[in-house]
Design an enzyme around this catalytic site. Structure first.
Site, PDB file in Angstrom:
ATOM      1  N   ALA A 172      21.148 -22.054 -17.050  1.00 44.75           N
ATOM      2  CA  ALA A 172      22.563 -22.410 -16.926  1.00 44.75           C
ATOM      3  C   ALA A 172      22.900 -23.577 -17.848  1.00 44.75           C
ATOM      4  O   ALA A 172      23.923 -23.572 -18.542  1.00 44.75           O
ATOM      5  CB  ALA A 172      22.904 -22.754 -15.474  1.00 44.75           C
ATOM      6  N   ASP A 173      22.041 -24.581 -17.865  1.00 50.48           N
ATOM      7  CA  ASP A 173      22.238 -25.716 -18.766  1.00 50.48           C
ATOM      8  C   ASP A 173      22.188 -25.277 -20.226  1.00 50.48           C
ATOM      9  O   ASP A 173      23.030 -25.669 -21.042  1.00 50.48           O
ATOM     10  CB  ASP A 173      21.141 -26.761 -18.538  1.00 50.48           C
ATOM     11  N   LEU A 174      21.170 -24.492 -20.561  1.00 45.55           N
ATOM     12  CA  LEU A 174      21.006 -24.083 -21.950  1.00 45.55           C
ATOM     13  C   LEU A 174      22.182 -23.233 -22.429  1.00 45.55           C
ATOM     14  O   LEU A 174      22.680 -23.411 -23.540  1.00 45.55           O
ATOM     15  CB  LEU A 174      19.693 -23.312 -22.106  1.00 45.55           C
TER      16      LEU A 174
END
Length: 391
Positions: A172-174
């Site tokens: 999700a962050d990436l």
């Protein structure tokens, strides 16, 4: 030769992963990234580990090293007037500012985005949150594990609906970082016409929903809720992980032509009742798996992969990460880079996934990269630079 973003200055106020991923991508393309870190402890990820590397009094987090190449570090206390003034001087020169504070934090620091854009109308601001900047839950803190669950990804990942699993990297962050960088490039392109910057917003929620792909339309159009079902595709069969005598291989039979090749190559009857078409095989997935694994039962994995290649069926192994980085194909794509770190010496890092070529087919990819910085490594030099002329 120049890099695509050589003339772009990015002020990076973000920490952890989504924002740093976005700015690292821009740095790979040549942008100058000034990473503004909190005095004393710096980016949160400097403390995320183990593993750490280096001597006990100078430990470096491998997590931090993964997302901060090609950056300069300056440590500031944004609650202090003098340091806030340093940041504002950076903003005056910047093309892009990236932040992932919770909604309202910048305003409380006297650094509201409206005021930054008034100060520098050409500024492009990338703002990343957990669940969006508005809406009934817009103020929620965002962490990857939580977002993977809330955005539905964990419900699609795992051996069964009773076994939800997170993806093995903070996806999700990436993805939010990737979408953020993509949005910044679009805003910079538009600025060439309008002369003005704008605000780009994304979130961990948006990024994961943005890659639901066919699982999204499976629900919105067909009314079917996708569920975790292990290592087999919900709409294509056979497509997944299949066991053989000494292990397993993966195959992707994405067409009826490939199904015929598989059948011809392994003495499977293509007219087996219930397996004639892809739709039949999906509906009878367990039977399909049984038939294919029976055909593979007497094969060792390496020989099986060779045979699959001979008959033209896409296949592959499941590699561990050490195998991936030792694989010559990985190295041939420029996916490993060597950098000189100020305290650790020569480091090998995973490299950027883009390559560039000119019209003649000659590769123009730039292989020079800077190591992730020590905390405030460039602070003195940046302050001196800011004292000079802006032109």
């Amino acid at each position: 030769m120049t890099k695509p973003l050589d003339d772009v200055l990015v002020v990076d106020l973000s920490r952890a992963l989504a924002g740093p991923q976005a700015t690292m991508m821009m740095g790979d393309l040549g942008a100058r990234i000034v990473k503004v870190e909190a005095r004393g402890h710096g980016d949160d990820t400097r403390g995320w580990g183990p593993p750490f590397v280096g001597p006990e009094d100078d430990r470096q987090s491998t997590y931090f090293l993964s997302a901060n190449r090609n950056k300069e570090s300056i440590a500031l206390d944004l609650k202090a007037d003098a340091d806030r003034e340093v940041l504002l001087r950076l903003v005056d020169r910047a093309d892009v500012l990236v932040e992932n504070f919770r909604t309202g934090v910048l305003e409380r620091l006297g650094l509201g985005i409206d005021s930054l854009l008034e100060r520098n109308p050409r500024l492009v601001v990338l703002s990343i949150t957990g669940f969006g900047h508005d809406g009934p839950e817009g103020g929620r803190a965002g962490y990857d594990q939580i977002a993977q669950g809330e955005a539905g990804l964990m419900s699609l990942t795992g051996s069964s609906p009773e076994d939800p699993q997170r993806v093995g990297v903070p996806i999700a962050d990436l993805l939010a970082g990737m979408y953020g960088a993509y949005g910044v490039l679009a805003a910079l392109h538009e600025r060439t016409t309008t002369g003005r910057g704008q605000v780009v917003r994304t979130s961990l929620l948006s990024a994961v929903v943005g890659v639901h792909g066919f699982q999204g339309t499976r629900w919105t159009v067909a009314g079917e809720v996708g569920r975790a079902q292990g290592n087999h595709h919900p709409s294509i069969s056979p497509y997944g992980l299949f066991h053989c005598r000494d292990g397993a291989v993966q195959i992707a039979v994405g067409s009826e032509g490939l199904w015929k090749r598989l059948c011809d190559g392994f003495d499977i009857d293509p007219a087996t009742p219930g397996l004639e078409t892809n739709g039949d095989r999906v509906a009878s997935r367990e039977r399909t798996i049984e038939v294919v694994e029976a055909a593979f039962a007497d094969w060792d994995a390496e020989a099986l992969l060779e045979r699959l290649a001979e008959v033209g069926v896409p296949a592959g192994k499941v590699r561990s990460l050490d195998e991936v980085y030792a694989w010559e194909q990985t190295r041939s794509q420029g996916l490993l880079i060597d950098v000189e770190h100020s305290s650790l010496g020569t480091l090998t890092l995973p490299g950027p996934p883009l390559r560039f070529f000119d019209a003649s087919g000659t590769e123009t990819t730039h292989r020079e990269h800077a190591a992730p910085p020590l905390l405030d490594e460039h602070g003195e030099r940046l302050r001196s630079w800011l004292e000079g002329p802006t032109a």
